[in-house]
Design an enzyme around this catalytic site. Sequence first.
Site, PDB file in Angstrom:
ATOM      1  N   ARG A  65      35.281  23.272  37.806  1.00 31.44           N
ATOM      2  CA  ARG A  65      34.197  24.134  37.326  1.00 31.44           C
ATOM      3  C   ARG A  65      33.178  23.316  36.522  1.00 31.44           C
ATOM      4  O   ARG A  65      31.971  23.541  36.600  1.00 31.44           O
ATOM      5  CB  ARG A  65      34.785  25.261  36.466  1.00 31.44           C
ATOM      6  CG  ARG A  65      33.740  26.233  35.968  1.00 31.44           C
ATOM      7  CD  ARG A  65      34.372  27.488  35.366  1.00 31.44           C
ATOM      8  NE  ARG A  65      33.363  28.440  34.963  1.00 31.44           N
ATOM      9  CZ  ARG A  65      33.235  28.907  33.719  1.00 31.44           C
ATOM     10  NH1 ARG A  65      34.077  28.528  32.774  1.00 31.44           N
ATOM     11  NH2 ARG A  65      32.284  29.765  33.443  1.00 31.44           N
ATOM     12  N   HIS A  69      29.107  23.079  37.019  1.00 33.64           N
ATOM     13  CA  HIS A  69      28.116  23.334  35.965  1.00 33.64           C
ATOM     14  C   HIS A  69      27.250  22.099  35.718  1.00 33.64           C
ATOM     15  O   HIS A  69      26.057  22.209  35.456  1.00 33.64           O
ATOM     16  CB  HIS A  69      28.808  23.751  34.660  1.00 33.64           C
ATOM     17  CG  HIS A  69      29.274  25.172  34.674  1.00 33.64           C
ATOM     18  ND1 HIS A  69      29.273  25.970  33.563  1.00 33.64           N
ATOM     19  CD2 HIS A  69      29.753  25.950  35.673  1.00 33.64           C
ATOM     20  CE1 HIS A  69      29.730  27.181  33.883  1.00 33.64           C
ATOM     21  NE2 HIS A  69      30.033  27.183  35.151  1.00 33.64           N
ATOM     22  N   ASN A  96      28.939  28.184  29.367  1.00 39.52           N
ATOM     23  CA  ASN A  96      29.749  27.053  28.924  1.00 39.52           C
ATOM     24  C   ASN A  96      30.733  27.406  27.830  1.00 39.52           C
ATOM     25  O   ASN A  96      31.585  26.610  27.492  1.00 39.52           O
ATOM     26  CB  ASN A  96      28.833  25.944  28.396  1.00 39.52           C
ATOM     27  CG  ASN A  96      28.379  25.044  29.522  1.00 39.52           C
ATOM     28  OD1 ASN A  96      28.931  25.086  30.610  1.00 39.52           O
ATOM     29  ND2 ASN A  96      27.390  24.245  29.242  1.00 39.52           N
ATOM     30  N   HIS A 194      37.366  29.886  43.209  1.00 43.82           N
ATOM     31  CA  HIS A 194      37.959  30.949  42.392  1.00 43.82           C
ATOM     32  C   HIS A 194      39.372  31.315  42.845  1.00 43.82           C
ATOM     33  O   HIS A 194      39.977  32.228  42.311  1.00 43.82           O
ATOM     34  CB  HIS A 194      37.039  32.176  42.364  1.00 43.82           C
ATOM     35  CG  HIS A 194      35.817  31.975  41.519  1.00 43.82           C
ATOM     36  ND1 HIS A 194      34.802  32.896  41.423  1.00 43.82           N
ATOM     37  CD2 HIS A 194      35.456  30.940  40.703  1.00 43.82           C
ATOM     38  CE1 HIS A 194      33.861  32.426  40.603  1.00 43.82           C
ATOM     39  NE2 HIS A 194      34.234  31.251  40.168  1.00 43.82           N
TER      40      HIS A 194
HETATM   41  C1  HEM Z   1      28.837  31.534  42.780  1.00 42.84           C
HETATM   42  C2  HEM Z   1      28.588  31.611  41.510  1.00 42.84           C
HETATM   43  C3  HEM Z   1      29.650  31.517  40.464  1.00 42.84           C
HETATM   44  C4  HEM Z   1      29.795  32.356  39.406  1.00 42.84           C
HETATM   45  C5  HEM Z   1      28.904  33.521  39.070  1.00 42.84           C
HETATM   46  C6  HEM Z   1      30.950  31.931  38.679  1.00 42.84           C
HETATM   47  C7  HEM Z   1      31.407  32.527  37.514  1.00 42.84           C
HETATM   48  C8  HEM Z   1      32.586  32.217  36.891  1.00 42.84           C
HETATM   49  C9  HEM Z   1      33.097  32.873  35.712  1.00 42.84           C
HETATM   50  C10 HEM Z   1      32.397  33.985  34.957  1.00 42.84           C
HETATM   51  C11 HEM Z   1      34.299  32.341  35.423  1.00 42.84           C
HETATM   52  C12 HEM Z   1      35.257  32.738  34.308  1.00 42.84           C
HETATM   53  C13 HEM Z   1      34.920  32.081  33.004  1.00 42.84           C
HETATM   54  C14 HEM Z   1      35.769  32.630  31.890  1.00 42.84           C
HETATM   55  O1  HEM Z   1      35.568  33.798  31.538  1.00 42.84           O
HETATM   56  O2  HEM Z   1      36.650  31.907  31.366  1.00 42.84           O
HETATM   57  C15 HEM Z   1      34.555  31.337  36.412  1.00 42.84           C
HETATM   58  C16 HEM Z   1      35.678  30.554  36.454  1.00 42.84           C
HETATM   59  C17 HEM Z   1      35.863  29.539  37.352  1.00 42.84           C
HETATM   60  N1  HEM Z   1      34.948  29.084  38.275  1.00 42.84           N
HETATM   61 FE1  HEM Z   1      33.258  30.003  38.846  1.00 42.84          FE
HETATM   62  N2  HEM Z   1      31.493  30.863  39.307  1.00 42.84           N
HETATM   63  C18 HEM Z   1      30.732  30.561  40.395  1.00 42.84           C
HETATM   64  C19 HEM Z   1      30.909  29.502  41.255  1.00 42.84           C
HETATM   65  C20 HEM Z   1      31.876  28.545  41.107  1.00 42.84           C
HETATM   66  C21 HEM Z   1      31.900  27.286  41.807  1.00 42.84           C
HETATM   67  C22 HEM Z   1      30.827  26.810  42.772  1.00 42.84           C
HETATM   68  C23 HEM Z   1      33.019  26.642  41.412  1.00 42.84           C
HETATM   69  C24 HEM Z   1      33.527  25.295  41.805  1.00 42.84           C
HETATM   70  C25 HEM Z   1      33.284  24.704  42.946  1.00 42.84           C
HETATM   71  C26 HEM Z   1      33.696  27.511  40.466  1.00 42.84           C
HETATM   72  C27 HEM Z   1      34.905  27.252  39.888  1.00 42.84           C
HETATM   73  C28 HEM Z   1      35.506  28.030  38.934  1.00 42.84           C
HETATM   74  C29 HEM Z   1      36.858  27.808  38.447  1.00 42.84           C
HETATM   75  C30 HEM Z   1      37.832  26.804  38.970  1.00 42.84           C
HETATM   76  C31 HEM Z   1      37.072  28.739  37.430  1.00 42.84           C
HETATM   77  C32 HEM Z   1      38.324  28.879  36.552  1.00 42.84           C
HETATM   78  C33 HEM Z   1      38.119  28.040  35.313  1.00 42.84           C
HETATM   79  C34 HEM Z   1      39.310  27.984  34.381  1.00 42.84           C
HETATM   80  O3  HEM Z   1      40.439  28.319  34.773  1.00 42.84           O
HETATM   81  O4  HEM Z   1      39.079  27.576  33.224  1.00 42.84           O
HETATM   82  N3  HEM Z   1      32.960  28.638  40.294  1.00 42.84           N
HETATM   83  N4  HEM Z   1      33.495  31.265  37.281  1.00 42.84           N
HETATM   84  C1  LIG Z   2      34.119  23.500  24.982  1.00 38.15           C
HETATM   85  C2  LIG Z   2      32.893  23.522  24.143  1.00 38.15           C
HETATM   86  O1  LIG Z   2      32.349  22.532  23.755  1.00 38.15           O
HETATM   87  N1  LIG Z   2      32.433  24.698  23.898  1.00 38.15           N
HETATM   88  C3  LIG Z   2      31.316  24.888  23.026  1.00 38.15           C
HETATM   89  C4  LIG Z   2      30.397  25.901  23.660  1.00 38.15           C
HETATM   90  O2  LIG Z   2      29.493  26.393  22.742  1.00 38.15           O
HETATM   91  C5  LIG Z   2      30.068  26.947  21.550  1.00 38.15           C
HETATM   92  C6  LIG Z   2      28.998  27.647  20.767  1.00 38.15           C
HETATM   93  O3  LIG Z   2      27.975  26.744  20.389  1.00 38.15           O
HETATM   94  C7  LIG Z   2      30.767  25.851  20.788  1.00 38.15           C
HETATM   95  O4  LIG Z   2      31.318  26.356  19.585  1.00 38.15           O
HETATM   96  C8  LIG Z   2      31.850  25.303  21.664  1.00 38.15           C
HETATM   97  O5  LIG Z   2      32.461  24.204  21.037  1.00 38.15           O
END
Ligand code: HEM
Ligand SMILES: CC(=O)N[C@H]1CO[C@H](CO)[C@@H](O)[C@@H]1O
Length: 329
Positions: A65, A69, A96, A194
């Site tokens: 992810r 980003h 982020n 995802h």
């Molecule tokens: C298409 C648009 C996308 C949106 C709107 C989106 C949005 C999100 C959101 C909201 C989360 C959860 C964050 C949280 O609440 O902790 C998430 C997690 C994640 N996203 Fe996406 N995402 C997108 C595309 C992608 C892409 C292109 C990748 C990688 C190629 C990706 C990989 C991931 C992964 C692996 C997680 C899990 C992260 C974790 O376990 O910490 N996403 N995404």
């Molecule tokens: C992982 C990380 O660096 N997260 C930062 C994202 O932004 C918040 C708010 O500024 C920081 O407190 C976090 O450290």
Amino acid sequence: MKTTNRFNVIVAVAATILMGMFESSDAQLQMNFYAKSCPNAEKIISDHIQKHIHNGPSLAAPLIRMHFHDCFVRGCDGSVLINSTSGNAERDAPPNLTLRGFGFVERIKTLLEAECPKTVSCADIIALTARDSVVATGGPWWSVPTGRRDGRISKLAEATNNIPGPTSNFTTLQQRFAKQGLNLKDLVLLSGAHTIGVSHCSSMSERLYNFSTTVKQDPSLDSEYAANIKANKCKSLTDNTTILEMDPGSSRSFDLSYYRLVLKRRGLFQSDSALTKNSATLKMINDLVNGSEKKFYKAFAKSMEKMGRVKVKTGSAGVIRTRCSVARS
Ligand code: HEM
Ligand SMILES: CC(=O)N[C@H]1CO[C@H](CO)[C@@H](O)[C@@H]1O
Ligand SMILES: *[C@@H]1O[C@H](CO)[C@@H](O)[C@H](O)[C@H]1NC(C)=O
Ligand SMILES: *[C@@H]1O[C@H](CO)[C@@H](O)[C@H](O)[C@H]1NC(C)=O
Ligand SMILES: *[C@@H]1O[C@H](CO)[C@@H](O)[C@H](O)[C@H]1NC(C)=O
Ligand SMILES: *[C@@H]1O[C@H](CO)[C@@H](O)[C@H](O)[C@H]1NC(C)=O
Ligand SMILES: *[C@@H]1O[C@H](CO)[C@@H](O)[C@H](O)[C@H]1NC(C)=O
């Protein structure tokens, strides 16, 4: 004489412009870019991941992810890693707030600086780390040509304006991917990431409790699934600490089950659900689900490699930062 001088100036300017064009193209990314300058670089990265991934198998998700980003803001240039000095960096933007794995990447950078100072970019470390950690947990392999250089600029607003959010509709998703040179196929395939990882309730709880002025719950979310999440995971609109799997029961395996869930209206975000609301992307999802995991891996690999080339800085563009979290280092 005068005209010759002017001619020389014109030639020099044209040459500079041409060089600039090559520099800003992805022509110079190449496999094993560090073969001469830091022959052990890729091995140091993969060894470190092999050694530590069993302690944190869930690291693959945040690391892939992070690569996404990074690439969506000023290209894949490591700018996502820059620490905020005034609360204004990409890291501070809402998308982020839930990024993880910064410390892991910085530790790898420290190992590489000890091996070959000022040589391996933070941008390449992110790209290789994302791939190697996914592979280490049994997911797909993709090629990662290297030679990316780092940026020094990291801005909150640019992250907010370029990285799609969980409430993004189809149009926004398409536009934001197109802005990076990525098409609908890339959108569908990359969303397949995802299939691993977790989300915070706060990324989706509006769908459960506060969807619109007329309906509390998003009608495009399967109601049985929603009821289950409300009862067991996200018990209130304001819960911003509980996490839930995006692909429950299978969130550690890189498989097709994310797409199956999306077809069952069980994708966690509106952005997941949006992929079924366009006939072209719906067909792609059906084809993926009907195909094999092998086919998915192959197509996913292609899109990942493409994403890894987005607006990269190569040649003499950009810099090699010595600390990934520090812009001027
Ligand atoms: C298409 C648009 C996308 C949106 C709107 C989106 C949005 C999100 C959101 C909201 C989360 C959860 C964050 C949280 O609440 O902790 C998430 C997690 C994640 N996203 Fe996406 N995402 C997108 C595309 C992608 C892409 C292109 C990748 C990688 C190629 C990706 C990989 C991931 C992964 C692996 C997680 C899990 C992260 C974790 O376990 O910490 N996403 N995404
Ligand atoms: C992982 C990380 O660096 N997260 C930062 C994202 O932004 C918040 C708010 O500024 C920081 O407190 C976090 O450290
Ligand atoms: C960057 O921020 C992280 C977390 O806020 C902190 O642990 C780290 O020490 C900071 N790095 C630098 C170089 O300031
Ligand atoms: C999609 O979202 C954007 C931004 O929120 C909005 O301006 C646009 O009207 C929406 N498009 C559709 C078709 O709903
Ligand atoms: C519910 O959604 C509306 C519209 O998006 C928003 O203005 C309001 O603050 C939300 N309510 C709560 C309690 O968060
Ligand atoms: C999470 O919610 C608590 C209580 O509602 C609030 O004080 C805190 O600021 C929130 N944190 C974030 C990161 O939104
Ligand atoms: C693919 O699967 C969907 C259901 O997921 C089904 O409706 C469709 O007929 C299948 N298409 C092909 C070409 O097999």
